[in-house]
Scaffold this motif. Structure first.
Motif, PDB file in Angstrom:
ATOM      1  N   PHE A  70      -6.225  -4.253   3.341  1.00 40.17           N
ATOM      2  CA  PHE A  70      -7.661  -4.322   3.277  1.00 40.17           C
ATOM      3  C   PHE A  70      -8.279  -3.477   1.870  1.00 40.17           C
ATOM      4  O   PHE A  70      -9.608  -3.637   1.770  1.00 40.17           O
ATOM      5  N   ARG A  71      -7.689  -2.509   1.533  1.00 36.27           N
ATOM      6  CA  ARG A  71      -8.143  -1.635   0.467  1.00 36.27           C
ATOM      7  C   ARG A  71      -7.793  -2.399  -0.934  1.00 36.27           C
ATOM      8  O   ARG A  71      -8.156  -1.576  -1.952  1.00 36.27           O
ATOM      9  N   ALA A  87       1.391  -3.717 -13.714  1.00 37.86           N
ATOM     10  CA  ALA A  87       2.428  -4.765 -13.145  1.00 37.86           C
ATOM     11  C   ALA A  87       2.434  -4.549 -11.617  1.00 37.86           C
ATOM     12  O   ALA A  87       2.512  -5.302 -10.686  1.00 37.86           O
ATOM     13  N   GLU A  88       2.470  -3.125 -11.405  1.00 35.43           N
ATOM     14  CA  GLU A  88       2.118  -2.799  -9.721  1.00 35.43           C
ATOM     15  C   GLU A  88       0.877  -3.482  -9.252  1.00 35.43           C
ATOM     16  O   GLU A  88       0.890  -3.851  -8.004  1.00 35.43           O
ATOM     17  N   ALA A  89      -0.313  -3.473 -10.098  1.00 37.77           N
ATOM     18  CA  ALA A  89      -1.690  -3.879  -9.587  1.00 37.77           C
ATOM     19  C   ALA A  89      -1.467  -5.319  -9.353  1.00 37.77           C
ATOM     20  O   ALA A  89      -2.065  -5.839  -8.336  1.00 37.77           O
ATOM     21  N   ARG A  90      -0.801  -6.093 -10.393  1.00 36.23           N
ATOM     22  CA  ARG A  90      -0.636  -7.466 -10.185  1.00 36.23           C
ATOM     23  C   ARG A  90      -0.017  -7.745  -9.083  1.00 36.23           C
ATOM     24  O   ARG A  90      -0.271  -8.955  -8.329  1.00 36.23           O
ATOM     25  N   GLU A  93      -2.098  -7.257  -5.911  1.00 35.49           N
ATOM     26  CA  GLU A  93      -3.189  -8.484  -6.035  1.00 35.49           C
ATOM     27  C   GLU A  93      -2.554  -9.446  -5.308  1.00 35.49           C
ATOM     28  O   GLU A  93      -3.397 -10.268  -4.307  1.00 35.49           O
ATOM     29  N   ALA A  94      -1.459  -9.949  -5.683  1.00 38.12           N
ATOM     30  CA  ALA A  94      -0.681 -11.181  -5.371  1.00 38.12           C
ATOM     31  C   ALA A  94      -0.378 -11.177  -3.931  1.00 38.12           C
ATOM     32  O   ALA A  94      -0.483 -12.205  -3.161  1.00 38.12           O
ATOM     33  N   ARG A  95       0.097  -9.915  -3.190  1.00 38.84           N
ATOM     34  CA  ARG A  95       0.540  -9.751  -2.018  1.00 38.84           C
ATOM     35  C   ARG A  95      -0.582  -9.518  -1.043  1.00 38.84           C
ATOM     36  O   ARG A  95      -0.303  -9.495  -0.001  1.00 38.84           O
ATOM     37  N   GLN A  96      -1.833  -9.163  -1.575  1.00 44.65           N
ATOM     38  CA  GLN A  96      -2.675  -8.927  -0.620  1.00 44.65           C
ATOM     39  C   GLN A  96      -3.141  -9.761   0.261  1.00 44.65           C
ATOM     40  O   GLN A  96      -3.199  -9.272   1.716  1.00 44.65           O
ATOM     41  N   PRO A  97      -3.268 -11.056   0.087  1.00 41.75           N
ATOM     42  CA  PRO A  97      -3.601 -11.961   1.067  1.00 41.75           C
ATOM     43  C   PRO A  97      -2.673 -12.141   2.084  1.00 41.75           C
ATOM     44  O   PRO A  97      -2.998 -12.056   3.546  1.00 41.75           O
ATOM     45  N   GLU A  98      -1.233 -12.123   2.022  1.00 42.59           N
ATOM     46  CA  GLU A  98      -0.208 -11.972   3.072  1.00 42.59           C
ATOM     47  C   GLU A  98      -0.364 -10.766   3.839  1.00 42.59           C
ATOM     48  O   GLU A  98      -0.020 -10.950   4.994  1.00 42.59           O
ATOM     49  N   MET A  99      -0.600  -9.560   3.172  1.00 46.15           N
ATOM     50  CA  MET A  99      -0.787  -8.441   3.811  1.00 46.15           C
ATOM     51  C   MET A  99      -2.061  -8.527   4.891  1.00 46.15           C
ATOM     52  O   MET A  99      -1.626  -8.029   6.105  1.00 46.15           O
ATOM     53  N   VAL A 100      -3.194  -9.045   4.730  1.00 41.61           N
ATOM     54  CA  VAL A 100      -3.796  -8.956   5.491  1.00 41.61           C
ATOM     55  C   VAL A 100      -3.646 -10.332   6.597  1.00 41.61           C
ATOM     56  O   VAL A 100      -4.036 -10.167   7.735  1.00 41.61           O
ATOM     57  N   ARG A 101      -3.041 -11.139   6.096  1.00 44.31           N
ATOM     58  CA  ARG A 101      -2.859 -12.230   7.202  1.00 44.31           C
ATOM     59  C   ARG A 101      -1.943 -11.849   8.049  1.00 44.31           C
ATOM     60  O   ARG A 101      -1.832 -12.014   9.321  1.00 44.31           O
ATOM     61  N   ILE A 103      -1.633  -8.679   9.331  1.00 42.32           N
ATOM     62  CA  ILE A 103      -2.354  -7.939  10.242  1.00 42.32           C
ATOM     63  C   ILE A 103      -3.061  -8.854  11.301  1.00 42.32           C
ATOM     64  O   ILE A 103      -3.094  -8.595  12.547  1.00 42.32           O
ATOM     65  N   PHE A 104      -3.761  -9.754  10.978  1.00 41.96           N
ATOM     66  CA  PHE A 104      -4.278 -10.598  11.765  1.00 41.96           C
ATOM     67  C   PHE A 104      -3.163 -11.487  12.689  1.00 41.96           C
ATOM     68  O   PHE A 104      -3.838 -11.975  13.749  1.00 41.96           O
ATOM     69  N   GLU A 105      -2.068 -11.637  12.284  1.00 41.10           N
ATOM     70  CA  GLU A 105      -1.142 -12.282  13.063  1.00 41.10           C
ATOM     71  C   GLU A 105      -0.411 -11.573  14.071  1.00 41.10           C
ATOM     72  O   GLU A 105       0.513 -11.895  14.646  1.00 41.10           O
ATOM     73  N   GLY A 106      -0.483 -10.174  13.860  1.00 38.52           N
ATOM     74  CA  GLY A 106      -0.011  -9.030  14.658  1.00 38.52           C
ATOM     75  C   GLY A 106       1.542  -9.006  14.164  1.00 38.52           C
ATOM     76  O   GLY A 106       2.293  -8.322  14.933  1.00 38.52           O
ATOM     77  N   LYS A 107       1.634  -9.115  12.885  1.00 33.36           N
ATOM     78  CA  LYS A 107       2.906  -8.720  12.134  1.00 33.36           C
ATOM     79  C   LYS A 107       2.987  -7.739  11.555  1.00 33.36           C
ATOM     80  O   LYS A 107       1.920  -7.100  11.201  1.00 33.36           O
ATOM     81  N   GLU A 108       4.119  -7.176  11.124  1.00 35.38           N
ATOM     82  CA  GLU A 108       4.144  -5.941  10.037  1.00 35.38           C
ATOM     83  C   GLU A 108       3.833  -6.570   8.639  1.00 35.38           C
ATOM     84  O   GLU A 108       4.780  -7.285   8.121  1.00 35.38           O
ATOM     85  N   PRO A 109       2.740  -6.063   8.103  1.00 36.50           N
ATOM     86  CA  PRO A 109       2.763  -6.401   6.636  1.00 36.50           C
ATOM     87  C   PRO A 109       3.707  -5.861   5.836  1.00 36.50           C
ATOM     88  O   PRO A 109       4.345  -4.754   6.096  1.00 36.50           O
ATOM     89  N   TRP A 110       3.940  -6.478   4.677  1.00 34.98           N
ATOM     90  CA  TRP A 110       4.752  -5.999   3.295  1.00 34.98           C
ATOM     91  C   TRP A 110       3.882  -4.680   3.336  1.00 34.98           C
ATOM     92  O   TRP A 110       2.941  -4.512   2.991  1.00 34.98           O
ATOM     93  N   SER A 111       4.875  -3.893   2.588  1.00 36.54           N
ATOM     94  CA  SER A 111       4.283  -2.750   2.115  1.00 36.54           C
ATOM     95  C   SER A 111       4.905  -2.145   0.685  1.00 36.54           C
ATOM     96  O   SER A 111       6.147  -2.335   0.604  1.00 36.54           O
ATOM     97  N   PRO A 112       4.126  -1.751  -0.258  1.00 40.11           N
ATOM     98  CA  PRO A 112       4.677  -1.333  -1.506  1.00 40.11           C
ATOM     99  C   PRO A 112       5.659  -0.206  -1.657  1.00 40.11           C
ATOM    100  O   PRO A 112       5.631   0.436  -0.362  1.00 40.11           O
ATOM    101  N   PRO A 113       6.300   0.193  -2.535  1.00 37.01           N
ATOM    102  CA  PRO A 113       7.050   1.334  -2.600  1.00 37.01           C
ATOM    103  C   PRO A 113       6.310   2.515  -2.164  1.00 37.01           C
ATOM    104  O   PRO A 113       5.332   2.505  -2.401  1.00 37.01           O
ATOM    105  N   ALA A 114       7.182   3.343  -1.396  1.00 32.43           N
ATOM    106  CA  ALA A 114       6.478   4.751  -0.830  1.00 32.43           C
ATOM    107  C   ALA A 114       5.651   5.363  -2.023  1.00 32.43           C
ATOM    108  O   ALA A 114       4.402   5.840  -1.592  1.00 32.43           O
TER     109      ALA A 114
END
Length: 180
Positions: A70-71, A87-90, A93-101, A103-114
């Motif tokens: 969401f950020r 490269a990290e920003a790209r 940006e590309a993974r953001q929709p799946e991360m939000v989706r 959350i709404f589906e009750g799944k654990e979202p992808w997370s970038p490296p720590a």
């Protein structure tokens, strides 16, 4: 949009705008206000920002990490100012929709490296445990010093506990700072 706001609006609201970027945005907005023949003194600048103070640092960072999608709506615009590579920003940006989706589906979202997730949390949220509350307050004051006139805090976790904490510990501190 800033030029139009400077000509017609009473203010603007941005969201998740980090300290490292907000100063340049405010300078640009003030330039647009000057061009429009308007002063900036009564023009409101609001930043909608996540308030994520939890009992433990681990709980706060886990919640922030889960909600990172969401950020990221304009991560490419602020990435360089917070130490995120293009490269990290790209990738974010590309993974953001799946991360939000997720959350709404009750799944654990992808997370970038720590290290990337930590940088995002540090710059795009107010995340801490109660012992580090003063760092959140200092960041709120830093936003004010840069020209932000309003902050809209979005509490994460237990909203009632967050509102109580803000009312009991944060507002009095900000009022003391304003009086000095």
């Amino acid at each position: 949009a800033l030029a139009l706001a400077a000509r017609k609006a009473d203010g603007v609201m941005v969201t998740d705008m980090p300290l490292a970027s907000i100063g340049a945005l405010i300078d640009r907005l003030r330039g647009e206000l000057e061009t429009a023949g308007r002063g900036h003194e009564r023009f409101r600048i609001s930043n909608w920002f996540v308030w994520n103070v939890q009992e433990s640092r681990e709980a706060a960072w886990a919640l922030a990490r889960r909600q990172l999608g969401f950020r990221l709506y304009y991560i490419r615009d602020v990435a360089a100012s917070i130490g995120i590579s293009d490269a990290e920003a790209r990738e974010l940006e590309a993974r953001q929709p799946e991360m939000v989706r997720a959350i709404f589906e009750g799944k654990e979202p992808w997370s970038p490296p720590a290290p990337v997730a930590d940088r995002l949390i540090e710059h795009l949220t107010l995340t801490a445990d109660r012992r580090a509350l003063s760092t959140c307050v200092e960041r709120l004051l830093a936003f004010e010093r840069l020209g932000v006139t309003e902050i809209a805090l979005a509490p994460h976790g237990d909203p009632a506990a967050a509102i109580t904490l803000i009312g009991d510990a944060v507002i009095p501190h900000l009022q003391r700072a304003a009086d000095s």
